[in-house]
Design a protein around this motif. Structure first.
Motif, PDB file in Angstrom:
ATOM      1  N   GLY A  82       0.896  -6.966   3.052  1.00 41.79           N
ATOM      2  CA  GLY A  82       0.110  -6.051   2.242  1.00 41.79           C
ATOM      3  C   GLY A  82      -1.214  -5.576   2.778  1.00 41.79           C
ATOM      4  O   GLY A  82      -1.702  -4.529   2.377  1.00 41.79           O
ATOM      5  N   LEU A  83      -1.855  -6.306   3.718  1.00 41.12           N
ATOM      6  CA  LEU A  83      -3.208  -5.937   4.125  1.00 41.12           C
ATOM      7  C   LEU A  83      -3.254  -4.985   5.305  1.00 41.12           C
ATOM      8  O   LEU A  83      -4.138  -4.135   5.389  1.00 41.12           O
ATOM      9  N   HIS A 104       0.289   2.560   2.838  1.00 41.58           N
ATOM     10  CA  HIS A 104      -0.711   3.510   2.356  1.00 41.58           C
ATOM     11  C   HIS A 104      -1.808   2.837   1.519  1.00 41.58           C
ATOM     12  O   HIS A 104      -2.747   3.506   1.095  1.00 41.58           O
ATOM     13  N   HIS A 105      -1.652   1.523   1.300  1.00 38.22           N
ATOM     14  CA  HIS A 105      -2.649   0.779   0.521  1.00 38.22           C
ATOM     15  C   HIS A 105      -3.379  -0.257   1.382  1.00 38.22           C
ATOM     16  O   HIS A 105      -3.994  -1.183   0.850  1.00 38.22           O
ATOM     17  N   THR A 106      -3.289  -0.105   2.711  1.00 33.35           N
ATOM     18  CA  THR A 106      -3.984  -1.030   3.602  1.00 33.35           C
ATOM     19  C   THR A 106      -5.479  -1.052   3.296  1.00 33.35           C
ATOM     20  O   THR A 106      -6.055  -0.055   2.844  1.00 33.35           O
ATOM     21  N   ILE A 107      -6.112  -2.177   3.583  1.00 34.91           N
ATOM     22  CA  ILE A 107      -7.554  -2.270   3.364  1.00 34.91           C
ATOM     23  C   ILE A 107      -8.335  -1.954   4.636  1.00 34.91           C
ATOM     24  O   ILE A 107      -9.559  -2.144   4.691  1.00 34.91           O
ATOM     25  N   LEU A 108      -7.640  -1.432   5.667  1.00 32.05           N
ATOM     26  CA  LEU A 108      -8.306  -1.049   6.903  1.00 32.05           C
ATOM     27  C   LEU A 108      -9.399   0.004   6.708  1.00 32.05           C
ATOM     28  O   LEU A 108     -10.386  -0.008   7.445  1.00 32.05           O
ATOM     29  N   PRO A 109      -9.301   0.930   5.738  1.00 32.09           N
ATOM     30  CA  PRO A 109     -10.403   1.879   5.558  1.00 32.09           C
ATOM     31  C   PRO A 109     -11.739   1.212   5.234  1.00 32.09           C
ATOM     32  O   PRO A 109     -12.796   1.795   5.470  1.00 32.09           O
ATOM     33  N   ASN A 134       4.885  -6.788  -4.469  1.00 33.96           N
ATOM     34  CA  ASN A 134       5.205  -5.998  -5.653  1.00 33.96           C
ATOM     35  C   ASN A 134       4.357  -4.729  -5.611  1.00 33.96           C
ATOM     36  O   ASN A 134       3.130  -4.790  -5.644  1.00 33.96           O
ATOM     37  N   LEU A 135       5.005  -3.573  -5.512  1.00 30.99           N
ATOM     38  CA  LEU A 135       4.295  -2.332  -5.204  1.00 30.99           C
ATOM     39  C   LEU A 135       3.131  -2.026  -6.152  1.00 30.99           C
ATOM     40  O   LEU A 135       2.036  -1.668  -5.695  1.00 30.99           O
ATOM     41  N   PRO A 136       3.280  -2.155  -7.485  1.00 22.60           N
ATOM     42  CA  PRO A 136       2.120  -1.897  -8.358  1.00 22.60           C
ATOM     43  C   PRO A 136       0.961  -2.848  -8.090  1.00 22.60           C
ATOM     44  O   PRO A 136      -0.207  -2.449  -8.144  1.00 22.60           O
ATOM     45  N   ASP A 137       1.283  -4.110  -7.766  1.00 27.67           N
ATOM     46  CA  ASP A 137       0.230  -5.076  -7.465  1.00 27.67           C
ATOM     47  C   ASP A 137      -0.433  -4.774  -6.125  1.00 27.67           C
ATOM     48  O   ASP A 137      -1.642  -5.002  -5.950  1.00 27.67           O
ATOM     49  N   LEU A 138       0.348  -4.282  -5.158  1.00 27.23           N
ATOM     50  CA  LEU A 138      -0.215  -3.920  -3.859  1.00 27.23           C
ATOM     51  C   LEU A 138      -1.273  -2.839  -4.017  1.00 27.23           C
ATOM     52  O   LEU A 138      -2.359  -2.912  -3.423  1.00 27.23           O
ATOM     53  N   GLU A 139      -0.977  -1.850  -4.830  1.00 25.80           N
ATOM     54  CA  GLU A 139      -1.936  -0.773  -5.070  1.00 25.80           C
ATOM     55  C   GLU A 139      -3.205  -1.305  -5.734  1.00 25.80           C
ATOM     56  O   GLU A 139      -4.320  -0.964  -5.334  1.00 25.80           O
ATOM     57  N   GLY A 147      -5.396  -3.398  -3.239  1.00 30.79           N
ATOM     58  CA  GLY A 147      -6.199  -2.574  -2.347  1.00 30.79           C
ATOM     59  C   GLY A 147      -7.463  -2.071  -3.021  1.00 30.79           C
ATOM     60  O   GLY A 147      -8.548  -2.060  -2.418  1.00 30.79           O
ATOM     61  N   GLN A 148      -7.345  -1.672  -4.275  1.00 32.37           N
ATOM     62  CA  GLN A 148      -8.504  -1.197  -5.023  1.00 32.37           C
ATOM     63  C   GLN A 148      -9.496  -2.322  -5.293  1.00 32.37           C
ATOM     64  O   GLN A 148     -10.715  -2.135  -5.170  1.00 32.37           O
TER      65      GLN A 148
END
Length: 521
Positions: free
Chosen positions: A135-136, A160-165, A502-507, A510-511
């Motif tokens: 996920g990260l 698309h939810h990586t924390i790299l930004p 779990n896709l909703p949790d991944l999003e 990231g937030q």
């Protein structure tokens, strides 16, 4: 005289020829010596047709491999570098005792002021692939959107939810995991234990920070599962031994005190701590009474209140509990877990996660996952008291292992013919004796000495391996000032241990991480 001149010329010619041969032989020796290091790192294997070929086995003496990539997050395209390589763990005489494998992602255009997160998993014995491709990182192993197992073969997709930004990412494999290995004549067992593990991981972090000029960066640790236990110890060790003060800890699905999850003849606390998680899983599978099914949050509040009050008192009473009270407690436990009163009484009011996983859906022939109680499977043995395997673990293992082995070679251009160990056998792992091992005091000490250290505790509601209330209990019992305790925040997710699958949790994760980093620099 003429004969003497001829003889002299013959002798001179012989000397020249001999010297030339010696020089060539010396050059060959030099060339052979220069290749010795490469030969030591090569193993000989045989192809299918019987011919021999060398296997590539790099170590910390090799230069890292750097590749260039891009990822789109939201509407922004980000360019970044991936550095794949090894760093040495050094002995007092400066020689290496192990090579530790890492993959580092750095955003193009950043400098030393950009935040950096050192990431690792737990086990002990787990590589960092779970956080990395789960996920990260900028790539992730594709699983079904609800974290269940898709059919093979498995593929890597853009995360698309990586924390790299928000921060550069360094994924670290402890010795014996991933590609990390001890040097020749060094034993891996020297790193297997609470104290040597914390020291080794700390040494890696300091060396990477130094070599890559990151002492001026806001620094974070992200640990999962046993990695949370490890992170608390590392934070204290880095401060006390290296003068490295961190900005924050990201603690994913873990614990800092084994007394919160391991029961004993005089320790019934884990049964109380696990109860709200049993309620959450039962609710997901629609096994609670109608009123509790209609109000999940109310069900969780009722479960926590009962777990920390009446239930804990009943457990404390042990076999001295009156029969009438015992039946009353069993009835309430049945309401909050979906299990029958008979099963609860047979287990002396003490419901282990394994018993729960086996019995909750037994009428349907299903078992629940340990890492994620939402995920089910069939073990085929209805007579067994415990599940034969963990379907939620299998849903993660296959995709992560396959994609990691392909990704390292095919996209990161890193050649290593040793097997990448997603999980390694690192037992026996040395803890303190005659006590439940803990790094809670280390966490409290690190926070007290560095009042700017922020902590984000991230837990999965259906985690039957390490329940969310294990960390809540430990945080509530830290010996720290209330103003320091205010630096701790919590984030809860609807799935389990590896909530990022779990896709909703991944999003959401990231937030949450983005907000945490932005407010803790």
């Amino acid at each position: 005289m003429a004969r003497f001149i001829v003889l002299k010329r013959i002798l001179f010619f012989c000397v020249v020829i001999t010297a030339s041969q010696l020089a060539c032989f010396a050059m060959a020796e030099i060339k052979e010596a220069s290749n010795t290091k490469e030969e030591q790192k090569q193993k000989v294997s045989k192809t299918k047709d019987g011919h021999t070929q060398s296997a590539t086995v790099p170590d910390a003496a090799d230069e890292p491999v750097v590749t260039r990539h891009s990822v789109t997050v939201g509407k922004t395209k980000l360019s970044y570098s991936a550095e794949t390589g090894m760093l040495p763990l050094l002995k007092d005489d400066g020689t290496a005792k192990a090579s530790m494998f890492y993959i580092a992602y750095t955003l193009d255009g950043g400098d030393s002021s950009r935040p950096i997160i050192y990431c690792f998993n737990g086990g002990p014995g787990a590589s960092a692939v779970w956080l990395h491709l789960g996920g990260l990182g900028p790539k992730r192993a594709r699983v079904n959107p609800d974290a269940t197992l898709p059919p093979p073969p498995y593929e890597l997709v853009t995360n698309h939810h990586t924390i790299l930004p928000y921060a550069d990412l360094i994924f670290i494999d402890p010795v014996a995991t991933g590609y990390s290995r001890p040097m020749k004549d060094e034993k891996a067992e020297q790193f297997f234990g609470k104290k040597p593990d914390i020291e080794a991981m700390s040494e890696f972090i300091v060396l990477y920070t130094t070599q890559h000029h990151r002492w001026g960066s806001p620094k974070y640790l992200c640990g999962e599962s046993y990695g949370v236990f490890r992170a608390a110890g590392i934070a204290e060790h880095l401060q006390d031994q290296h003068g490295m003060f961190l900005n924050g800890l990201l603690l994913v699905s873990g614990l800092v005190d084994f007394g919160t999850i391991r029961t004993g003849s005089t320790n019934d606390l884990p049964y109380s701590i696990f109860l709200p998680t049993l309620t959450a899983v039962a609710h997901f599978h629609n096994r609670l009474s109608a009123d509790l099914q209609q109000d999940r949050q109310g069900a969780m509040m009722e479960s926590r209140a009962f777990a920390s009050g009446e239930y804990l008192a009943a457990l404390f009473a042990g076999e001295g509990l009156e029969d009438g009270k015992r039946k009353q407690i069993a009835s309430k436990l049945s309401r909050l877990t979906g299990l029958s009163e008979d099963i609860i009484l047979e287990n002396r009011l003490r419901i282990s996660p394994s018993t729960f996983r086996k019995k909750l859906l037994s009428e349907d022939g299903l078992i629940c996952g340990r890492y994620d109680g939402r995920i089910t499977g069939r073990d085929g043995d209805q007579s067994s008291a415990y599940p034969g395997f963990d379907p939620s673990y299998m849903a993660a293992l296959g995709p992560l292992a396959a994609t990691m082995n392909a990704y390292v070679r095919e996209e990161l251009a890193y050649e290593n013919d040793l097997p990448y160990k997603v999980l390694a056998n690192v037992f026996p792992w040395k803890f303190e004796e005659n006590t439940y091992s803990s790094t809670a005091a280390d966490l409290g000490s690190a926070m007290s000495k560095n009042p700017h250290l922020r902590v984000l505790v991230m837990t999965g509601r259906c985690d039957l391996a390490v329940p969310p209330d294990a960390m809540r209990f430990s945080i509530d019992h830290l010996e720290i000032d209330p103003t320091i305790k205010a630096n701790v925040s919590f984030a809860e997710y609807s799935s389990g241990h590896m909530m990022y699958l779990n896709l909703p949790d991944l999003e959401k994760l990231g937030q949450d991480v983005a907000e945490f980093i932005n407010t803790s620099q």
